[in-house]
Scaffold this motif. Structure first.
Motif, PDB file in Angstrom:
ATOM      1  N   ALA A 186       9.108 -10.904  56.782  1.00 56.88           N
ATOM      2  CA  ALA A 186       8.683 -10.092  57.866  1.00 56.88           C
ATOM      3  C   ALA A 186       9.092 -11.146  59.292  1.00 56.88           C
ATOM      4  N   GLU A 187       9.312 -12.018  59.034  1.00 50.31           N
ATOM      5  CA  GLU A 187      10.014 -12.997  60.130  1.00 50.31           C
ATOM      6  C   GLU A 187      11.355 -12.538  60.720  1.00 50.31           C
ATOM      7  N   PRO A 188      10.991 -12.196  62.281  1.00 53.04           N
ATOM      8  CA  PRO A 188      12.203 -11.407  62.800  1.00 53.04           C
ATOM      9  C   PRO A 188      13.461 -12.394  62.858  1.00 53.04           C
ATOM     10  N   LEU A 189      14.478 -11.805  62.699  1.00 56.02           N
ATOM     11  CA  LEU A 189      15.915 -12.699  62.759  1.00 56.02           C
ATOM     12  C   LEU A 189      16.102 -13.134  64.183  1.00 56.02           C
ATOM     13  N   ARG A 190      16.675 -14.254  64.220  1.00 53.95           N
ATOM     14  CA  ARG A 190      17.094 -15.168  65.467  1.00 53.95           C
ATOM     15  C   ARG A 190      18.354 -14.516  65.974  1.00 53.95           C
ATOM     16  N   VAL A 191      18.785 -13.942  66.876  1.00 55.47           N
ATOM     17  CA  VAL A 191      19.904 -13.338  67.107  1.00 55.47           C
ATOM     18  C   VAL A 191      20.759 -13.748  68.588  1.00 55.47           C
ATOM     19  N   VAL A 192      21.995 -14.166  68.493  1.00 51.29           N
ATOM     20  CA  VAL A 192      22.779 -14.408  69.590  1.00 51.29           C
ATOM     21  C   VAL A 192      23.625 -13.402  69.866  1.00 51.29           C
ATOM     22  N   THR A 193      23.947 -12.743  71.008  1.00 51.49           N
ATOM     23  CA  THR A 193      24.975 -11.759  71.240  1.00 51.49           C
ATOM     24  C   THR A 193      25.988 -12.378  71.975  1.00 51.49           C
ATOM     25  N   ALA A 194      27.333 -11.482  71.942  1.00 50.99           N
ATOM     26  CA  ALA A 194      28.317 -11.915  72.895  1.00 50.99           C
ATOM     27  C   ALA A 194      29.163 -10.847  73.242  1.00 50.99           C
ATOM     28  N   GLY A 195      28.966 -10.236  74.495  1.00 46.11           N
ATOM     29  CA  GLY A 195      29.465  -9.329  74.914  1.00 46.11           C
ATOM     30  C   GLY A 195      28.426  -8.232  75.593  1.00 46.11           C
ATOM     31  N   ALA A 196      28.338  -8.014  77.110  1.00 51.15           N
ATOM     32  CA  ALA A 196      27.411  -7.222  77.467  1.00 51.15           C
ATOM     33  C   ALA A 196      27.179  -5.758  76.980  1.00 51.15           C
ATOM     34  N   SER A 197      28.197  -5.376  76.391  1.00 47.40           N
ATOM     35  CA  SER A 197      27.777  -3.985  76.026  1.00 47.40           C
ATOM     36  C   SER A 197      27.050  -4.120  74.556  1.00 47.40           C
ATOM     37  N   VAL A 198      27.309  -5.030  73.665  1.00 47.04           N
ATOM     38  CA  VAL A 198      26.446  -5.227  72.579  1.00 47.04           C
ATOM     39  C   VAL A 198      24.957  -5.654  72.973  1.00 47.04           C
ATOM     40  N   THR A 199      24.846  -6.421  73.949  1.00 45.89           N
ATOM     41  CA  THR A 199      23.550  -6.798  74.269  1.00 45.89           C
ATOM     42  C   THR A 199      22.606  -5.705  74.736  1.00 45.89           C
ATOM     43  N   ALA A 200      23.452  -4.889  75.270  1.00 43.09           N
ATOM     44  CA  ALA A 200      22.824  -3.683  75.973  1.00 43.09           C
ATOM     45  C   ALA A 200      22.374  -2.685  74.680  1.00 43.09           C
ATOM     46  N   ILE A 201      23.233  -2.567  73.510  1.00 45.00           N
ATOM     47  CA  ILE A 201      22.754  -2.012  72.607  1.00 45.00           C
ATOM     48  C   ILE A 201      21.576  -2.565  71.900  1.00 45.00           C
ATOM     49  N   VAL A 202      21.565  -3.741  71.695  1.00 43.28           N
ATOM     50  CA  VAL A 202      20.296  -4.572  71.298  1.00 43.28           C
ATOM     51  C   VAL A 202      19.090  -4.192  71.873  1.00 43.28           C
ATOM     52  N   GLN A 203      19.153  -4.148  73.400  1.00 39.75           N
ATOM     53  CA  GLN A 203      18.049  -3.962  74.232  1.00 39.75           C
ATOM     54  C   GLN A 203      17.645  -2.703  73.821  1.00 39.75           C
ATOM     55  N   GLU A 204      18.551  -1.496  73.895  1.00 39.84           N
ATOM     56  CA  GLU A 204      18.228  -0.063  73.821  1.00 39.84           C
ATOM     57  C   GLU A 204      17.752   0.178  72.582  1.00 39.84           C
ATOM     58  N   LEU A 205      17.777  -0.683  71.485  1.00 38.02           N
ATOM     59  CA  LEU A 205      17.198  -0.327  70.197  1.00 38.02           C
ATOM     60  C   LEU A 205      15.976  -0.935  70.011  1.00 38.02           C
ATOM     61  N   GLY A 206      15.526  -1.918  71.096  1.00 38.86           N
ATOM     62  CA  GLY A 206      14.181  -2.238  70.940  1.00 38.86           C
ATOM     63  C   GLY A 206      14.163  -3.641  70.290  1.00 38.86           C
ATOM     64  N   LEU A 207      15.168  -4.549  70.351  1.00 38.54           N
ATOM     65  CA  LEU A 207      15.330  -5.510  69.605  1.00 38.54           C
ATOM     66  C   LEU A 207      15.523  -6.713  70.718  1.00 38.54           C
ATOM     67  N   GLY A 208      15.222  -6.641  71.841  1.00 36.96           N
ATOM     68  CA  GLY A 208      15.560  -7.859  72.871  1.00 36.96           C
ATOM     69  C   GLY A 208      15.125  -8.833  72.484  1.00 36.96           C
ATOM     70  N   GLU A 209      13.642  -8.761  72.046  1.00 33.70           N
ATOM     71  CA  GLU A 209      12.735  -9.933  71.672  1.00 33.70           C
ATOM     72  C   GLU A 209      13.250 -10.927  70.532  1.00 33.70           C
ATOM     73  N   GLN A 210      14.263 -10.441  69.922  1.00 33.44           N
ATOM     74  CA  GLN A 210      14.726 -11.366  68.706  1.00 33.44           C
ATOM     75  C   GLN A 210      16.008 -12.018  69.165  1.00 33.44           C
ATOM     76  N   LEU A 211      16.582 -11.798  70.270  1.00 27.71           N
ATOM     77  CA  LEU A 211      17.531 -12.577  71.119  1.00 27.71           C
ATOM     78  C   LEU A 211      17.051 -14.084  71.477  1.00 27.71           C
ATOM     79  N   VAL A 212      17.884 -15.104  71.110  1.00 24.33           N
ATOM     80  CA  VAL A 212      17.501 -16.494  71.466  1.00 24.33           C
ATOM     81  C   VAL A 212      18.581 -17.114  72.137  1.00 24.33           C
TER      82      VAL A 212
END
Length: 280
Positions: A22-48
């Motif tokens: 259940a431990e959320p994955l720690r995620v790094v994103t590269a590219g604003a469009s990819v980061t926006a996808i992560v945000q829109e899917l409700g995964l923003g809190e997993q970004l480190v």
């Protein structure tokens, strides 16, 4: 008693496994469009961590910046202890990605092709990777509905050029196969440069004038860096002499919409362009 102890140990081990799963994955994103996808899917809190193009999208979080997506540092990324590095084929350099894979990071590479079908496929891929399939489906349906509701394209489509002004090589004009070209076409305009070359190219004054654009498209950051429309046209006399320059018909597009392919926030930008093309 022995059986009871064994059962207790089994329950503890099983509970530990559930906790780890259940431990959320720690995620790094590269590219604003990819980061926006992560945000829109409700995964923003997993970004480190994020790359420099994503900083405006996550300004409220103050996340560590791992640098420009094409010039990542293995040490900088690994210092954040990520489980996943999520980006497009624009991220690199390749030796750094190989080093991250060797260190156990799951490097997920999405397509940066500048078209809507790729955007939908990337959303599906991110949803599948993080078990957010339903959210991905809902997001795609929402974007498709927004695209379907856009104003009809103008006929004839007015000619436009997409220019990059913050390039070390000088002002670059978007040809076929670029994000700029796709933006022009989906925005209800035509790109005369695409008939002559692909990718981005520096053009002579004569070549620029021959394209006779009615509109000039550029990025918000690039336009700000040159001092707005007046600054752009004063620095580029050939551009100023085109029909678009003479009428000062310049439209700026938010940079984060165009880095790493299309962003899920693309529909409002396309609406603006189609209304502009129609003279609204």
């Amino acid at each position: 008693m022995k059986v009871l102890i064994q059962r207790c140990l089994w329950v503890l081990l099983l509970g530990s496994a559930w906790s780890m799963a259940a431990e959320p994955l720690r995620v790094v994103t590269a590219g604003a469009s990819v980061t926006a996808i992560v945000q829109e899917l409700g995964l923003g809190e997993q970004l480190v961590g994020i790359d420099s193009t994503s900083v405006p999208l996550m300004a409220d979080r103050g996340l560590p910046n791992v640098g420009y997506q094409r010039a990542l540092s293995a040490e900088g990324v690994l210092s954040l202890k990520p489980d996943v590095l999520l980006g497009t084929e624009e991220m690199g350099p390749p030796p750094v990605l190989a080093q991250l894979r060797d260190a156990g990071v799951d490097v997920v590479v999405l397509s940066a092709s500048p078209d809507l079908d790729t955007l939908y496929a990337n959303i599906e891929a991110v949803g599948a990777r993080f078990a957010h399939v339903e959210q991905a489906t809902a997001l795609n349906q929402r974007i498709q509905a927004d695209i379907a509701a856009l104003p009809a394209m103008s006929e004839p489509a007015p000619p436009a050029l997409f220019v990059l002004t913050h390039s070390a090589n000088g002002m670059m004009v978007a040809g076929a196969g670029t994000v700029g070209d796709s933006l022009i076409r989906l925005g209800g305009m035509s790109n005369p440069a695409a008939e002559s070359f692909s990718q981005y190219r520096v053009l002579s004054a004569e070549a620029l004038l021959s394209l006779a654009p009615q509109w000039i498209l550029t990025t918000s950051k690039g336009l700000e860096m040159v001092g707005g429309t007046d600054g752009l046209l004063s620095q580029q006399p050939a551009l100023a002499a085109t029909p678009a320059g003479q009428a000062q018909q310049v439209v700026d597009i938010e940079d984060s919409l165009l880095v790493g392919g299309f962003s899920p926030h693309i529909a409002p930008a396309l609406r603006q362009l189609r209304e502009t093309a129609a003279g609204e």
